[in-house]
Design a protein around this motif. Structure first.
Motif, PDB file in Angstrom:
ATOM      1  N   ARG A   1       0.902  -1.339  -0.371  1.00  0.00           N
ATOM      2  CA  ARG A   1      -0.080  -0.070   0.349  1.00  0.00           C
ATOM      3  C   ARG A   1       1.017   1.395   0.351  1.00  0.00           C
ATOM      4  O   ARG A   1       0.547   2.417  -0.887  1.00  0.00           O
ATOM      5  N   LEU A   2       2.286   1.279   0.965  1.00  0.00           N
ATOM      6  CA  LEU A   2       2.727   2.045   0.942  1.00  0.00           C
ATOM      7  C   LEU A   2       3.749   2.398  -0.505  1.00  0.00           C
ATOM      8  O   LEU A   2       3.864   3.851  -1.141  1.00  0.00           O
ATOM      9  N   ALA A   3       4.137   1.296  -1.414  1.00  0.00           N
ATOM     10  CA  ALA A   3       4.720   1.693  -2.174  1.00  0.00           C
ATOM     11  C   ALA A   3       3.704   2.241  -3.290  1.00  0.00           C
ATOM     12  O   ALA A   3       4.370   2.826  -4.072  1.00  0.00           O
ATOM     13  N   ARG A   4       2.209   1.684  -3.257  1.00  0.00           N
ATOM     14  CA  ARG A   4       1.171   2.143  -4.935  1.00  0.00           C
ATOM     15  C   ARG A   4       1.238   3.804  -4.436  1.00  0.00           C
ATOM     16  O   ARG A   4       0.913   4.201  -5.135  1.00  0.00           O
ATOM     17  N   LEU A   5       1.573   4.012  -3.044  1.00  0.00           N
ATOM     18  CA  LEU A   5       0.446   5.799  -2.637  1.00  0.00           C
ATOM     19  C   LEU A   5       2.022   6.796  -3.451  1.00  0.00           C
ATOM     20  O   LEU A   5       1.468   7.380  -4.049  1.00  0.00           O
ATOM     21  N   ILE A   6       3.410   6.241  -3.199  1.00  0.00           N
ATOM     22  CA  ILE A   6       3.961   6.873  -3.166  1.00  0.00           C
ATOM     23  C   ILE A   6       4.875   7.062  -5.204  1.00  0.00           C
ATOM     24  O   ILE A   6       3.633   8.241  -5.720  1.00  0.00           O
ATOM     25  N   ALA A   7       3.951   5.230  -5.932  1.00  0.00           N
ATOM     26  CA  ALA A   7       4.485   5.790  -7.168  1.00  0.00           C
ATOM     27  C   ALA A   7       3.447   5.940  -8.248  1.00  0.00           C
ATOM     28  O   ALA A   7       3.133   6.692  -8.907  1.00  0.00           O
ATOM     29  N   ARG A   8       1.818   5.390  -7.090  1.00  0.00           N
ATOM     30  CA  ARG A   8       0.508   6.682  -7.378  1.00  0.00           C
ATOM     31  C   ARG A   8       0.509   7.993  -7.240  1.00  0.00           C
ATOM     32  O   ARG A   8       0.637   8.847  -8.815  1.00  0.00           O
ATOM     33  N   THR A   9       1.174   8.667  -6.663  1.00  0.00           N
ATOM     34  CA  THR A   9       1.536  10.129  -6.315  1.00  0.00           C
ATOM     35  C   THR A   9       2.198  10.886  -7.468  1.00  0.00           C
ATOM     36  O   THR A   9       2.469  11.608  -7.672  1.00  0.00           O
ATOM     37  N   ALA A  10       3.269  10.214  -7.576  1.00  0.00           N
ATOM     38  CA  ALA A  10       5.103  10.271  -8.265  1.00  0.00           C
ATOM     39  C   ALA A  10       4.590  10.424  -9.639  1.00  0.00           C
ATOM     40  O   ALA A  10       4.305  11.531 -10.603  1.00  0.00           O
ATOM     41  N   VAL A  11       4.019   9.445 -10.633  1.00  0.00           N
ATOM     42  CA  VAL A  11       3.665   9.334 -11.695  1.00  0.00           C
ATOM     43  C   VAL A  11       2.039  10.539 -12.551  1.00  0.00           C
ATOM     44  O   VAL A  11       2.360  11.668 -13.026  1.00  0.00           O
ATOM     45  N   ASP A  12       1.246  10.286 -10.999  1.00  0.00           N
ATOM     46  CA  ASP A  12      -0.133  11.594 -11.397  1.00  0.00           C
ATOM     47  C   ASP A  12       0.542  13.050 -11.081  1.00  0.00           C
ATOM     48  O   ASP A  12       0.416  14.288 -12.101  1.00  0.00           O
ATOM     49  N   HIS A  13       1.482  13.230  -9.921  1.00  0.00           N
ATOM     50  CA  HIS A  13       1.697  14.526 -10.517  1.00  0.00           C
ATOM     51  C   HIS A  13       2.821  15.479 -11.491  1.00  0.00           C
ATOM     52  O   HIS A  13       2.371  16.221 -11.662  1.00  0.00           O
ATOM     53  N   LEU A  14       3.418  14.554 -11.780  1.00  0.00           N
ATOM     54  CA  LEU A  14       4.439  14.599 -12.431  1.00  0.00           C
ATOM     55  C   LEU A  14       3.825  15.239 -14.030  1.00  0.00           C
ATOM     56  O   LEU A  14       3.489  16.000 -14.575  1.00  0.00           O
ATOM     57  N   LEU A  15       3.040  13.756 -14.518  1.00  0.00           N
ATOM     58  CA  LEU A  15       1.451  14.220 -15.476  1.00  0.00           C
ATOM     59  C   LEU A  15       0.875  15.343 -15.037  1.00  0.00           C
ATOM     60  O   LEU A  15       0.120  15.857 -16.314  1.00  0.00           O
ATOM     61  N   ARG A  16       0.270  15.813 -14.438  1.00  0.00           N
ATOM     62  CA  ARG A  16      -0.167  17.124 -14.104  1.00  0.00           C
ATOM     63  C   ARG A  16       0.271  17.975 -14.026  1.00  0.00           C
ATOM     64  O   ARG A  16      -0.387  18.848 -14.316  1.00  0.00           O
ATOM     65  N   HIS A  17       1.350  18.258 -13.927  1.00  0.00           N
ATOM     66  CA  HIS A  17       2.100  19.638 -13.958  1.00  0.00           C
ATOM     67  C   HIS A  17       3.400  19.751 -15.362  1.00  0.00           C
ATOM     68  O   HIS A  17       3.062  21.221 -15.076  1.00  0.00           O
ATOM     69  N   ARG A  18       3.362  18.610 -15.969  1.00  0.00           N
ATOM     70  CA  ARG A  18       4.473  18.865 -16.789  1.00  0.00           C
ATOM     71  C   ARG A  18       3.888  18.371 -18.020  1.00  0.00           C
ATOM     72  O   ARG A  18       3.471  16.871 -18.100  1.00  0.00           O
ATOM     73  N   ASP A  19       3.755  18.558 -19.016  1.00  0.00           N
ATOM     74  CA  ASP A  19       3.725  18.170 -20.675  1.00  0.00           C
ATOM     75  C   ASP A  19       5.288  17.036 -20.379  1.00  0.00           C
ATOM     76  O   ASP A  19       6.734  18.116 -21.138  1.00  0.00           O
ATOM     77  N   VAL A  20       5.171  16.062 -21.032  1.00  0.00           N
ATOM     78  CA  VAL A  20       6.506  15.026 -21.394  1.00  0.00           C
ATOM     79  C   VAL A  20       6.826  14.347 -22.280  1.00  0.00           C
ATOM     80  O   VAL A  20       5.142  13.901 -22.775  1.00  0.00           O
ATOM     81  N   GLN A  21       7.542  14.791 -23.411  1.00  0.00           N
ATOM     82  CA  GLN A  21       7.643  14.127 -24.529  1.00  0.00           C
ATOM     83  C   GLN A  21       9.095  13.601 -24.576  1.00  0.00           C
ATOM     84  O   GLN A  21      10.022  13.795 -24.591  1.00  0.00           O
ATOM     85  N   LEU A  22       8.920  12.073 -24.974  1.00  0.00           N
ATOM     86  CA  LEU A  22      10.224  11.418 -25.077  1.00  0.00           C
ATOM     87  C   LEU A  22      11.176  12.290 -26.595  1.00  0.00           C
ATOM     88  O   LEU A  22      10.571  12.589 -27.335  1.00  0.00           O
ATOM     89  N   THR A  23      12.453  12.438 -26.373  1.00  0.00           N
ATOM     90  CA  THR A  23      13.357  12.324 -27.391  1.00  0.00           C
ATOM     91  C   THR A  23      13.870  11.825 -28.417  1.00  0.00           C
ATOM     92  O   THR A  23      14.370  11.917 -28.871  1.00  0.00           O
ATOM     93  N   VAL A  24      13.611  10.960 -27.814  1.00  0.00           N
ATOM     94  CA  VAL A  24      14.534   9.640 -28.810  1.00  0.00           C
ATOM     95  C   VAL A  24      13.863   8.753 -29.090  1.00  0.00           C
ATOM     96  O   VAL A  24      12.481   8.161 -28.362  1.00  0.00           O
ATOM     97  N   PRO A  25      14.230   7.388 -29.820  1.00  0.00           N
ATOM     98  CA  PRO A  25      13.084   6.312 -30.433  1.00  0.00           C
ATOM     99  C   PRO A  25      12.717   4.761 -29.261  1.00  0.00           C
ATOM    100  O   PRO A  25      13.694   5.134 -28.325  1.00  0.00           O
ATOM    101  N   GLU A  26      12.089   5.074 -29.251  1.00  0.00           N
ATOM    102  CA  GLU A  26      11.694   3.315 -27.851  1.00  0.00           C
ATOM    103  C   GLU A  26      13.257   2.437 -27.791  1.00  0.00           C
ATOM    104  O   GLU A  26      14.076   2.452 -26.933  1.00  0.00           O
TER     105      GLU A  26
END
Length: 425
Positions: free
Chosen positions: A369-394
């Protein structure tokens, strides 16, 4: 007897030309390696953990979901105590190996390295301390940490997302939960990076440094009290001395360095590279929690568990003869992708958490539960506040060189401030 049967009947040390765990994990397609091993050996295959001074350290790699569950749940046959490992008992392990730091001949005083009543005694304080944490406070602390890291990134820029975001957010969120300030968390992060590097001498030095920092913090909590994780551990009656508290606290520190970084990185990687997955989440067909679980099922950040098992007896597993003292490595990524537990419909796995990323049985992860809470918050916060784009092919993104975790070594991206679109649910 034909050559194939003879080879399958050989003892673990008699096998040669073994595939290394790092080769599997860092390859472009680990599942192809698992499929090849399955075709050759079945659900249990001999592999190389590490090579040191031309000495190959072997183990059985457990591939099947059912076989992994059996090993995890069968404490009487498969021990976590590395004193049961033949390579420790017979002094076969070369000095300076990285695996030696994860598999000490004398178990450290934490439930991670013990079985039975001693495991129960040492595990209860960690379970109780985690249950006593205020999850809203942890969420708020993690949000604050994410905001600080995002502020440092600036409104726009470019860089490696693993270095500038995934690693510091995951690690510092966990160390803050333990009660460390940011400066101390950064020191612990540097030590943990050395542990993950795999160099035997560096690993030992980093672990000693981490232990010293944690012991100092325990002394402070004994004096001043506190509602952080270590504050709750300090008062538990099961502990006989502060060394037991320190080693119990170090386990989540190591988990943060290894697992949280990998999980956050893998999730962000997939959302940036997989348009279908990103569209399913942004369109509301898949929640963020569902996305996190999809990553655990299909792109497991834990490739092989560093929590090895050691056969207490001569046993049979997946048609393979396992000798007393053999080491077994649990291939979490292979088990999670086992065709036996999947259908062709991805919707069958929505909200299905029967994957083995947290383990099962008496040594299951104490803090999902703790790991999920941290991971969920980290992913959500970045995607809410920054538009992020990969600059190289996967296809040009190499995987981190590790026998245990699977994630991109780096994620070159650009970012800019995003319009506030609300948190993902």
């Amino acid at each position: 007897m034909n050559p194939q049967t003879t080879r399958h009947a050989a003892t673990l040390e008699e096998h040669s030309g073994l595939t290394s765990l790092t080769e599997i994990t860092s390859s472009p397609d680990p599942q192809a390696h698992y499929a090849r091993l399955r075709a050759q050996w079945g659900e249990v295959a001999p592999v190389e953990i590490e090579r040191k001074d031309d000495v190959v350290v072997p183990a059985w790699l457990v591939l099947g979901h059912a076989e992994n569950c059996h090993v995890m749940r069968s404490e009487m046959d498969y021990s976590r105590n590395a004193a049961n490992w033949r390579w420790n008992r017979e002094n076969l392990l070369p000095a300076g190996t990285a695996i030696g730091t994860f598999a000490p001949p004398a178990p450290r005083p934490t439930s991670f390295y013990h079985d039975g009543p001693e495991r129960e005694r040492l595990r209860a304080p960690l379970d109780d301390a985690l249950a006593a944490l205020d999850e809203r406070a942890v969420r708020d602390q993690t949000r604050y940490m994410c905001e600080r890291v995002i502020e440092r990134m600036g409104d726009s820029g470019s860089g490696d997302l693993v270095k500038v975001y995934s690693r510091p957010v995951g690690f510092l969120a966990m160390t803050t939960t333990l009660g460390f300030d940011l400066e101390t968390g950064a020191r612990l992060m540097a030590d943990s990076a050395a542990v993950v590097s795999g160099d035997g001498e560096q690993v030992a030095n980093a672990q000693a440094s981490t232990a010293a920092i944690v012991m100092e913090h325990i002394g402070q909590r004994r004096k001043d009290g506190g509602q952080d994780l270590i504050g709750h551990l300090v008062g538990h009656p099961n502990f006989a001395h502060d060394g037991e508290i320190a080693t119990s606290a170090i386990v989540p520190v190591s988990a943060a360095a290894i697992f949280l970084t990998a999980w956050i990185t893998q999730t962000l990687h997939q959302l940036l590279a997989d348009r279908e997955l990103s569209a399913r989440m942004s369109g509301g067909r898949l929640t963020l929690d569902g996305t996190l679980d999809q990553v655990l099922w299909r792109r497991s950040p834990i490739a092989q568990s560093p929590a090895l098992r050691y056969a207490r007896n001569d046993v049979q597993l997946g048609g393979r003869s396992i000798r007393k003292g053999d080491a077994l490595v649990l291939a979490i990524a292979a088990a999670n992708a086992d065709p036996a537990v999947h259908t062709d419909d991805l919707w069958d796995e929505v909200d299905n958490r029967s994957h083995l990323s947290w383990g099962t049985g008496p040594h299951a992860c104490p803090a999902p539960r703790l790991a999920r809470l941290i991971a969920r918050t980290a992913v959500d916060h970045l995607l809410r506040h920054r538009d992020v784009q990969l600059t190289v092919p996967e296809s040009s993104l190499p995987a981190a060189a590790s026998p245990w975790v699977r994630h991109a070594e780096r994620l070159p991206v650009t970012w800019q401030r995003a319009t506030d679109r609300g948190a993902f649910r």
